[in-house]
Design a protein around this motif. Structure first.
Motif, PDB file in Angstrom:
ATOM      1  N   ASN A 175      43.026  18.687  27.583  1.00 43.51           N
ATOM      2  CA  ASN A 175      42.241  17.639  28.531  1.00 43.51           C
ATOM      3  C   ASN A 175      42.205  16.249  28.109  1.00 43.51           C
ATOM      4  OD1 ASN A 175      41.305  20.294  29.468  1.00 43.51           O
ATOM      5  ND2 ASN A 175      40.550  19.089  31.177  1.00 43.51           N
ATOM      6  N   TYR A 176      42.385  16.081  26.824  1.00 45.34           N
ATOM      7  CA  TYR A 176      42.603  14.628  26.372  1.00 45.34           C
ATOM      8  C   TYR A 176      43.901  13.915  26.524  1.00 45.34           C
ATOM      9  CZ  TYR A 176      44.632  17.161  22.380  1.00 45.34           C
ATOM     10  OH  TYR A 176      45.173  18.055  21.618  1.00 45.34           O
ATOM     11  N   LEU A 177      44.975  14.697  27.026  1.00 48.42           N
ATOM     12  CA  LEU A 177      46.324  14.127  27.120  1.00 48.42           C
ATOM     13  C   LEU A 177      46.207  13.183  28.407  1.00 48.42           C
ATOM     14  CD1 LEU A 177      49.002  16.860  26.495  1.00 48.42           C
ATOM     15  CD2 LEU A 177      48.391  14.922  24.879  1.00 48.42           C
ATOM     16  N   SER A 178      47.139  12.145  28.418  1.00 50.53           N
ATOM     17  CA  SER A 178      47.325  11.268  29.786  1.00 50.53           C
ATOM     18  C   SER A 178      48.237  12.225  30.871  1.00 50.53           C
ATOM     19  CB  SER A 178      47.856  10.087  29.471  1.00 50.53           C
ATOM     20  OG  SER A 178      49.138  10.074  29.041  1.00 50.53           O
ATOM     21  N   VAL A 179      48.038  11.848  31.964  1.00 53.06           N
ATOM     22  CA  VAL A 179      49.102  12.580  33.035  1.00 53.06           C
ATOM     23  C   VAL A 179      50.230  12.420  32.546  1.00 53.06           C
ATOM     24  CG1 VAL A 179      49.956  12.537  35.216  1.00 53.06           C
ATOM     25  CG2 VAL A 179      47.683  12.068  34.819  1.00 53.06           C
ATOM     26  N   HIS A 180      50.887  11.223  32.086  1.00 47.82           N
ATOM     27  CA  HIS A 180      52.164  11.220  31.669  1.00 47.82           C
ATOM     28  C   HIS A 180      52.429  12.133  30.434  1.00 47.82           C
ATOM     29  CE1 HIS A 180      56.037   8.997  30.102  1.00 47.82           C
ATOM     30  NE2 HIS A 180      55.386   8.868  29.024  1.00 47.82           N
ATOM     31  N   ASP A 181      51.748  12.290  29.328  1.00 46.08           N
ATOM     32  CA  ASP A 181      51.731  12.908  28.287  1.00 46.08           C
ATOM     33  C   ASP A 181      51.863  14.590  28.744  1.00 46.08           C
ATOM     34  OD1 ASP A 181      52.299  11.138  26.782  1.00 46.08           O
ATOM     35  OD2 ASP A 181      50.391  10.829  25.933  1.00 46.08           O
ATOM     36  N   CYS A 182      50.701  14.721  29.667  1.00 46.46           N
ATOM     37  CA  CYS A 182      50.719  16.222  29.974  1.00 46.46           C
ATOM     38  C   CYS A 182      51.830  16.761  30.806  1.00 46.46           C
ATOM     39  CB  CYS A 182      49.769  16.424  31.116  1.00 46.46           C
ATOM     40  SG  CYS A 182      49.078  17.893  31.758  1.00 46.46           S
ATOM     41  N   VAL A 183      52.719  15.725  31.640  1.00 46.46           N
ATOM     42  CA  VAL A 183      54.112  16.216  32.205  1.00 46.46           C
ATOM     43  C   VAL A 183      55.076  16.289  31.185  1.00 46.46           C
ATOM     44  CG1 VAL A 183      55.960  15.223  33.869  1.00 46.46           C
ATOM     45  CG2 VAL A 183      53.359  14.923  34.496  1.00 46.46           C
ATOM     46  N   GLY A 184      54.829  15.456  29.909  1.00 45.54           N
ATOM     47  CA  GLY A 184      56.123  15.430  29.127  1.00 45.54           C
ATOM     48  C   GLY A 184      56.139  16.846  28.158  1.00 45.54           C
ATOM     49  N   CYS A 185      54.685  17.143  28.201  1.00 46.62           N
ATOM     50  CA  CYS A 185      54.510  18.539  27.383  1.00 46.62           C
ATOM     51  C   CYS A 185      54.925  19.815  28.261  1.00 46.62           C
ATOM     52  CB  CYS A 185      53.083  18.775  26.945  1.00 46.62           C
ATOM     53  SG  CYS A 185      52.664  20.016  25.742  1.00 46.62           S
ATOM     54  N   PHE A 186      54.707  19.456  29.693  1.00 44.74           N
ATOM     55  CA  PHE A 186      55.398  20.665  30.638  1.00 44.74           C
ATOM     56  C   PHE A 186      56.944  20.647  30.581  1.00 44.74           C
ATOM     57  CE2 PHE A 186      57.200  21.528  34.787  1.00 44.74           C
ATOM     58  CZ  PHE A 186      56.606  22.886  35.091  1.00 44.74           C
ATOM     59  N   ASP A 187      57.439  19.656  30.651  1.00 43.51           N
ATOM     60  CA  ASP A 187      58.852  19.366  30.652  1.00 43.51           C
ATOM     61  C   ASP A 187      59.526  20.274  29.398  1.00 43.51           C
ATOM     62  OD1 ASP A 187      58.942  18.262  33.088  1.00 43.51           O
ATOM     63  OD2 ASP A 187      59.245  16.208  32.273  1.00 43.51           O
ATOM     64  N   ALA A 188      58.998  20.030  28.454  1.00 45.46           N
ATOM     65  CA  ALA A 188      59.428  20.402  27.039  1.00 45.46           C
ATOM     66  C   ALA A 188      59.256  22.067  27.158  1.00 45.46           C
ATOM     67  CB  ALA A 188      58.694  19.777  25.778  1.00 45.46           C
TER      68      ALA A 188
END
Length: 500
Positions: free
Chosen positions: A87-100
């Protein structure tokens, strides 16, 4: 009893911690063996997996979610997918983690009826049934530890365990099943950061049980500098390296392991907001009490000679009279010690709050009023109603604010309880050592730390000192908030009475 109303409920600092870091350190990858379940059609199943992943990515981006599920059953090849990032990740970083994670899990063999990937920043899994959405530790639970051992291992281990225990207790009670904290060791040599999170599809009891398992597994890592315990249903991590933003909302735990106020960062933000509010009142007081100065002419609508600050808009009295229907009773939304407040609608359709001030007359009212209003109009804060402009006509002094929907400006700035935080009740309680009488009695005593509340009240009183030299600057306020107490040479003295 006077109640301190915490009206400015958000911090004014921007998040300044982890920036553009999707935290894709791979902790685990599992692919369900093909022999466990025979898929009717590998190609259709693979397409269904891709379809659910696309839906999840869209949810994260468009709704700004940290958690999403999706399902697809085309061609009799059902797929259930689940994704959750910290929950502390930004939306941008959350999407980046999902893509990986999506790329990683697609490397499972085509015939695999399921797969999962666990990163520091997120979890992604899919299966042919929805049963796994409610799983906690049934299929796996594991730990991952760093290799660095901390010096002073006994105190480090003890404090880390206390922090994780507190989070383990708190997270299942929070909406979203997550909680975070950070604390310095007693010798100030190291800061420990900790975070726990449960999958939102499991029950509260499931969250409790999963975190229990993780907590019991974590001693495997201690006293190493970093450790993680994770399973299908939950994630737990501590580290001596900051892995969430410095301004992320955390619960507060003392160095002895005792849980104090639940959002120290928020409390600091509240205090800064209250201080800003006090400064506005002091500004109004200043021009009332200001000593006389030699006469000088100040052109209407142009007060650039008074200050280099950008000035407010000068509204005409006729315009405001039209906007408020001649300051009619039906447009009146409130009244306080400083005057009445009316809702007004300008010719362009914009709704505003119009406040007719009740102030002492002075030969220098014109100059003083405009210069002070100019100062106030340059104070911009997300938790302060913005001053749009002013109006002066004979003895009339009027302020025009943004209109606050669903309540009145009068209640927001000048409600009775505050007008009384003006009749010295707060000071009298402070003198008698009865600070806590100022706290709303509906608040749970377990939600705040008594000593911190006392300190906040004393800092607030410091900001009401009669002499500007005695009042702390904002930087000094921040230092005081972060310290253990007030300095001996910074004790509050009785504030001035504001006459109305």
């Amino acid at each position: 009893m006077i109640i301190i109303t915490f009206m400015f409920w958000s911090s004014w600092w921007a998040l300044n911690g982890v920036v553009s870091d999707p935290q894709t350190n791979l902790l685990r990858k599992d692919c369900t063996p093909a022999g466990i379940l025979v898929l009717p059609n590998f190609s259709i199943f693979s397409d269904n997996v891709n379809e659910t992943f696309g839906e999840i990515r869209e949810q994260i981006m468009s709704i700004n979610k940290h958690f999403a599920t999706a399902q697809q059953g085309n061609g009799g090849n059902p797929v259930f997918s689940l994704f959750q990032c910290r929950n502390y990740l930004s939306v941008h970083d959350c999407v980046g983690c999902f893509d990986a994670a999506a790329k990683q899990v697609r490397n499972c063999p085509a015939a695999s009826p399921g797969g999962l990937v666990v990163y520091d920043g997120c979890f992604l899994g899919y299966e042919t049934t929805g049963a796994f959405l409610e799983q906690t530790t049934e299929d796996f639970n594991a730990v991952s530890c760093s290799s660095q051992t901390m010096t002073g291992s006994t105190s480090f281990t003890s404090l880390a365990q206390q922090m994780l225990k507190s989070l383990q207790t708190t997270a299942p009670k929070n909406q979203g099943f997550f909680a975070a904290t950070r604390i310095e060791l007693p010798d100030n040599s190291t800061t420990i950061y900790a975070f726990v999170q449960c999958t939102e599809t499991i029950t509260q009891t499931g969250c409790v049980n999963c975190l229990n398992t993780g907590y019991n597994n974590m001693p495997t890592c201690l006293p190493n500098s970093e450790g993680r315990a994770y399973a299908y249903g939950c994630f737990m991590r501590y580290s001596t390296t900051s892995f969430f933003p410095d301004n992320y909302q955390t619960i507060h735990i003392t160095s002895e392991g005792k849980q104090g106020s639940n959002k120290k960062g928020t409390i600091i933000g509240v205090v800064v907001g209250v201080v800003a509010f006090v400064l506005i009142l002091l500004t109004l007081l200043a021009w009332i009490k200001r000593p006389k100065r030699p006469e000088r002419s100040v052109p209407r609508g142009d007060i650039s000679g008074v200050s280099k600050l950008k000035g407010p808009i000068n509204f005409s009295y006729r315009e405001l009279k039209f906007a408020t229907k001649s300051f009619s009773a039906e447009n009146k939304v409130g009244e306080g010690g400083f005057g009445a407040v009316y809702k007004g609608t300008l010719k362009n359709g914009k709704a505003v709050a119009v406040k007719k001030l009740t102030l002492h007359q002075s030969k220098k009212v014109e100059e003083e009023f405009e210069s002070e209003v100019k100062l106030i109009s340059n104070v911009h804060h997300r938790n302060l109603i913005r001053l749009l402009g002013c109006c002066s006509k004979r003895n009339e002094r009027i302020l025009i604010y943004e209109y606050m929907k669903n309540t009145s400006l009068d209640k927001f700035l000048f409600e009775d309880t505050l007008h009384q935080n003006m009749q010295f009740m707060a000071w009298k309680l402070y003198e008698r050592g009865l600070h806590m009488e100022l706290v709303d009695n509906t608040m749970d005593p377990n939600d705040y730390n008594v000593e911190e509340v006392k300190k906040i009240i004393e800092i607030g009183l410091l900001c009401t000192q009669a002499s500007a030299e005695l009042r702390p600057s904002i930087s000094e306020v921040i230092v005081l908030l972060q310290g253990n107490g007030l300095l001996e040479n910074m004790r509050p003295t009785m504030p001035i009475l504001i006459e109305t």
